[in-house]
Write an enzyme that holds these catalytic residues in place. Sequence first.
Site, mmCIF file in Angstrom:
data_model
loop_
_atom_site.group_PDB
_atom_site.id
_atom_site.type_symbol
_atom_site.label_atom_id
_atom_site.label_comp_id
_atom_site.label_asym_id
_atom_site.label_seq_id
_atom_site.Cartn_x
_atom_site.Cartn_y
_atom_site.Cartn_z
ATOM 1 N N HIS A 137 -18.433 -6.389 13.851
ATOM 2 C CA HIS A 137 -19.260 -6.220 14.509
ATOM 3 C C HIS A 137 -19.721 -4.842 14.535
ATOM 4 O O HIS A 137 -18.983 -3.888 14.150
ATOM 5 C CB HIS A 137 -18.782 -6.517 15.985
ATOM 6 N N ASP A 157 -20.743 -2.041 17.566
ATOM 7 C CA ASP A 157 -20.381 -1.816 19.072
ATOM 8 C C ASP A 157 -21.707 -2.227 19.645
ATOM 9 O O ASP A 157 -22.777 -1.727 19.778
ATOM 10 C CB ASP A 157 -20.004 -0.513 19.499
ATOM 11 N N HIS A 167 -17.689 -2.955 11.915
ATOM 12 C CA HIS A 167 -16.128 -2.723 11.785
ATOM 13 C C HIS A 167 -15.229 -3.943 12.213
ATOM 14 O O HIS A 167 -15.860 -5.015 12.936
ATOM 15 C CB HIS A 167 -15.600 -1.361 12.625
ATOM 16 N N ARG A 191 -11.317 5.714 22.791
ATOM 17 C CA ARG A 191 -12.538 5.541 22.081
ATOM 18 C C ARG A 191 -13.743 6.292 23.031
ATOM 19 O O ARG A 191 -13.612 6.037 24.417
ATOM 20 C CB ARG A 191 -13.066 4.111 22.049
#
Length: 288
Positions: A98, A100, A251, A266
């Site tokens: 995917h 993000d 990723h 993150r």
Amino acid sequence: MDLTCTRLTPALGATVALPPGPLAVTDELGDRLHAALMEHLVLVLPAAGLTPGEMVALGETLGELGARHHSYVTHPDSEDVVVLTWGGDQKPDAAEWHADMTYRAEPPFASILQAVDVPRVGGDTLWASMYAVHDALDPGLRSDLEQLAAVHDMGAFRTPAYLDGGAEGITDAFVRAGTAVHPMIAHHPVTGRPYLNVSESFTRFVVGLSAPESARLLTYLFDLVNRPDFHVRLKWEPGTVAIWDNRGTQHYAVADYLPHRREMHRVAVVTDRRTPAPRPAEGLTAPV
């Protein structure tokens, strides 16, 4: 300031050697990292060991922050730092290819991810170059895909939404997360390069096709993304930081470490401050 980048694979990725000593988070550093990111798509900063405040400051040298996820918790020191923790019998939700938050009309430009607590073995992350996937497509198929768009939604996040609130919980989660339609072939706003813009996590349906036609086409494209020719793989150590361009990559966080614990921090960068604002199309009135 000079940054030495060592290429990791032919497709994408580079290790960045930072100057010795404490990291000085400046606009000059942001300029250098941005230039390297446009070339390599994924940057690995070994042993960076950033505090939440330093992660936020680094993100702000690249652009505006604030693309917070609809279901994750944030760090007590900063709402801009999302805390991703898995362990025990919790099944991680990122073991799918995917980019993000593509279920939003404007997905984040980049992500900064730091390993805080990682298992001794396992828990690697892979990235795929969607430039390389695009270039591997048959020219005729590329031409067809240029004319198509696809619907993106929150995908497997339906499950916790249902467990928390039943069918109404799914509806509420869709409202919070959003749904978007994106071209299947997008063009990078900085490099101009075309890239494949569908993912197995969030792309649900090709507009204008029947359900069977859409499923067959998307399955073919998802399988292509899985080829290792297009990948780079990172084995995390505590303090390692990765920065990636969310537009030209996807990723996959490998979920092979349970019941051991994995904690990551993150920061999502919404806009690219070095990309000129898009100009309104000819004949259209720009919004005030």
